[in-house]
Design a protein around this motif. Structure first.
Motif, PDB file in Angstrom:
ATOM      1  N   ASP A 248       0.832  -1.205   0.000  1.00 47.13           N
ATOM      2  CA  ASP A 248       0.000   0.000   0.000  1.00 47.13           C
ATOM      3  C   ASP A 248       0.867   1.256   0.000  1.00 47.13           C
ATOM      4  N   VAL A 249       1.947   1.216   0.745  1.00 49.74           N
ATOM      5  CA  VAL A 249       2.866   2.360   0.779  1.00 49.74           C
ATOM      6  C   VAL A 249       3.503   2.557  -0.588  1.00 49.74           C
ATOM      7  N   ALA A 250       3.859   1.457  -1.256  1.00 44.93           N
ATOM      8  CA  ALA A 250       4.446   1.547  -2.603  1.00 44.93           C
ATOM      9  C   ALA A 250       3.435   2.139  -3.581  1.00 44.93           C
ATOM     10  N   ALA A 251       2.162   1.744  -3.480  1.00 45.55           N
ATOM     11  CA  ALA A 251       1.120   2.287  -4.356  1.00 45.55           C
ATOM     12  C   ALA A 251       0.923   3.783  -4.103  1.00 45.55           C
ATOM     13  N   ALA A 252       0.963   4.178  -2.841  1.00 46.02           N
ATOM     14  CA  ALA A 252       0.819   5.594  -2.501  1.00 46.02           C
ATOM     15  C   ALA A 252       2.019   6.392  -3.004  1.00 46.02           C
ATOM     16  N   SER A 253       3.201   5.806  -2.941  1.00 49.36           N
ATOM     17  CA  SER A 253       4.405   6.484  -3.451  1.00 49.36           C
ATOM     18  C   SER A 253       4.343   6.639  -4.962  1.00 49.36           C
ATOM     19  N   GLU A 254       3.823   5.631  -5.654  1.00 46.36           N
ATOM     20  CA  GLU A 254       3.636   5.736  -7.100  1.00 46.36           C
ATOM     21  C   GLU A 254       2.605   6.807  -7.435  1.00 46.36           C
ATOM     22  N   ALA A 255       1.553   6.884  -6.638  1.00 46.44           N
ATOM     23  CA  ALA A 255       0.541   7.921  -6.834  1.00 46.44           C
ATOM     24  C   ALA A 255       1.160   9.301  -6.672  1.00 46.44           C
ATOM     25  N   LEU A 256       1.994   9.459  -5.646  1.00 50.12           N
ATOM     26  CA  LEU A 256       2.664  10.741  -5.426  1.00 50.12           C
ATOM     27  C   LEU A 256       3.573  11.090  -6.606  1.00 50.12           C
ATOM     28  N   ALA A 257       4.295  10.097  -7.132  1.00 48.95           N
ATOM     29  CA  ALA A 257       5.159  10.355  -8.287  1.00 48.95           C
ATOM     30  C   ALA A 257       4.332  10.796  -9.493  1.00 48.95           C
ATOM     31  N   SER A 258       3.181  10.193  -9.686  1.00 52.13           N
ATOM     32  CA  SER A 258       2.290  10.583 -10.784  1.00 52.13           C
ATOM     33  C   SER A 258       1.768  12.003 -10.577  1.00 52.13           C
ATOM     34  N   ILE A 259       1.362  12.303  -9.359  1.00 51.53           N
ATOM     35  CA  ILE A 259       0.872  13.654  -9.037  1.00 51.53           C
ATOM     36  C   ILE A 259       1.965  14.679  -9.321  1.00 51.53           C
ATOM     37  N   GLN A 260       3.195  14.368  -8.956  1.00 53.55           N
ATOM     38  CA  GLN A 260       4.305  15.293  -9.195  1.00 53.55           C
ATOM     39  C   GLN A 260       4.556  15.494 -10.688  1.00 53.55           C
ATOM     40  N   ARG A 261       4.352  14.462 -11.495  1.00 54.26           N
ATOM     41  CA  ARG A 261       4.510  14.630 -12.956  1.00 54.26           C
ATOM     42  C   ARG A 261       3.457  15.603 -13.493  1.00 54.26           C
ATOM     43  N   PHE A 262       2.229  15.492 -12.992  1.00 59.43           N
ATOM     44  CA  PHE A 262       1.182  16.418 -13.434  1.00 59.43           C
ATOM     45  C   PHE A 262       1.468  17.844 -12.951  1.00 59.43           C
ATOM     46  N   ILE A 263       2.087  17.969 -11.798  1.00 60.16           N
ATOM     47  CA  ILE A 263       2.468  19.291 -11.292  1.00 60.16           C
ATOM     48  C   ILE A 263       3.542  19.905 -12.186  1.00 60.16           C
ATOM     49  N   VAL A 264       4.510  19.119 -12.593  1.00 63.12           N
ATOM     50  CA  VAL A 264       5.559  19.608 -13.489  1.00 63.12           C
ATOM     51  C   VAL A 264       4.936  20.073 -14.802  1.00 63.12           C
ATOM     52  N   GLN A 265       3.964  19.306 -15.305  1.00 64.63           N
ATOM     53  CA  GLN A 265       3.278  19.683 -16.533  1.00 64.63           C
ATOM     54  C   GLN A 265       2.527  21.003 -16.359  1.00 64.63           C
ATOM     55  N   ALA A 266       1.830  21.152 -15.243  1.00 68.55           N
ATOM     56  CA  ALA A 266       1.081  22.387 -14.978  1.00 68.55           C
ATOM     57  C   ALA A 266       2.026  23.580 -14.843  1.00 68.55           C
ATOM     58  N   ASP A 267       3.120  23.391 -14.110  1.00 69.69           N
ATOM     59  CA  ASP A 267       4.101  24.472 -13.968  1.00 69.69           C
ATOM     60  C   ASP A 267       4.673  24.868 -15.329  1.00 69.69           C
ATOM     61  N   GLY A 268       4.870  23.884 -16.185  1.00 69.12           N
ATOM     62  CA  GLY A 268       5.373  24.164 -17.530  1.00 69.12           C
ATOM     63  C   GLY A 268       4.389  24.994 -18.344  1.00 69.12           C
ATOM     64  N   GLU A 269       3.113  24.698 -18.210  1.00 66.47           N
ATOM     65  CA  GLU A 269       2.100  25.478 -18.932  1.00 66.47           C
ATOM     66  C   GLU A 269       2.067  26.918 -18.433  1.00 66.47           C
ATOM     67  N   VAL A 270       2.189  27.088 -17.128  1.00 65.46           N
ATOM     68  CA  VAL A 270       2.215  28.448 -16.561  1.00 65.46           C
ATOM     69  C   VAL A 270       3.457  29.178 -17.068  1.00 65.46           C
ATOM     70  N   ASP A 271       4.615  28.531 -16.976  1.00 66.03           N
ATOM     71  CA  ASP A 271       5.866  29.161 -17.413  1.00 66.03           C
ATOM     72  C   ASP A 271       5.849  29.506 -18.898  1.00 66.03           C
ATOM     73  N   ALA A 272       5.248  28.652 -19.712  1.00 70.64           N
ATOM     74  CA  ALA A 272       5.201  28.917 -21.157  1.00 70.64           C
ATOM     75  C   ALA A 272       4.456  30.215 -21.445  1.00 70.64           C
ATOM     76  N   ARG A 273       3.382  30.432 -20.740  1.00 68.39           N
ATOM     77  CA  ARG A 273       2.608  31.654 -20.972  1.00 68.39           C
ATOM     78  C   ARG A 273       3.304  32.877 -20.378  1.00 68.39           C
ATOM     79  N   LEU A 274       3.941  32.708 -19.229  1.00 67.63           N
ATOM     80  CA  LEU A 274       4.672  33.830 -18.644  1.00 67.63           C
ATOM     81  C   LEU A 274       5.873  34.207 -19.508  1.00 67.63           C
ATOM     82  N   ALA A 275       6.504  33.216 -20.116  1.00 63.86           N
ATOM     83  CA  ALA A 275       7.662  33.471 -20.979  1.00 63.86           C
ATOM     84  C   ALA A 275       7.255  34.274 -22.210  1.00 63.86           C
ATOM     85  N   GLN A 276       6.034  34.082 -22.703  1.00 64.75           N
ATOM     86  CA  GLN A 276       5.559  34.853 -23.853  1.00 64.75           C
ATOM     87  C   GLN A 276       5.600  36.344 -23.558  1.00 64.75           C
TER      88      GLN A 276
END
Length: 173
Positions: free
Chosen positions: A45-73
């Motif tokens: 269960d801890v391993a599954a939760a850690s994988e979930a956290l890693a997935s959440i962090q990937r989506f956060i990186v994607q969201a931060d990238g979208e914000v940065d792309a627009r700010l860079a414009q």
């Protein structure tokens, strides 16, 4: 980072959403996100939760990238300080939640709200990129306020002749 896993799990409803998305026990996911003690749960269960956290962090990186792309414009130095401009956290959170829930098959009122928040965040970021919206106080690229003495700033200035009738011109009437 503009948003963190803790931002996405803030509140019981948000944590419940995340735990349902990943099929992980909500208190366990909260402990993994907080870096707390997970000794009370089975290792799988801890391993599954850690994988979930890693997935959440990937989506956060994607969201931060979208914000940065627009700010860079617009020419902002990147990354911006989310503590100085908290609206960036709001927008990045909406974007990350949208990407997290995109993998969900169900359509509900909640997913409709998530999609609306995502569109609103992108629309606001596009306005920032176009120079029509400021990040807030201390925005280094905010348009300067209109100067009333400069006719080219778009301000309206009224000019008229002196008063014709006054106590001086009418005398003691």
């Amino acid at each position: 980072m503009y948003v963190t896993p803790a931002h996405l799990a803030d509140g019981s409803d948000s944590l419940k959403e995340l735990s349902e998305l990943y099929g992980v026990d909500a208190p366990l996911l909260a402990a993994v996100i907080a870096g707390g003690d997970t000794g009370a749960w089975p290792a799988d269960d801890v391993a599954a939760a850690s994988e979930a956290l890693a997935s959440i962090q990937r989506f956060i990186v994607q969201a931060d990238g979208e914000v940065d792309a627009r700010l860079a414009q617009r020419g902002y130095p990147l990354p911006q300080d989310a503590a100085q401009f908290p609206i960036l956290t709001v927008w990045a959170r909406a974007i990350a939640r949208y990407h997290l829930h995109r993998q969900r098959d169900k359509t509900s009122e909640e997913t409709g709200r998530i999609e609306r928040d995502y569109r609103d965040a992108l629309r606001a970021l596009d306005q920032v990129a176009a120079g029509k919206l400021s990040l807030g106080v201390n925005d280094p690229l905010a348009p300067a306020p209109a100067d009333p003495d400069d006719p080219g700033t778009g301000s309206t200035r009224l000019i008229s002749n002196e008063r014709m009738f006054s106590r001086k011109t009418l005398g003691a009437l």
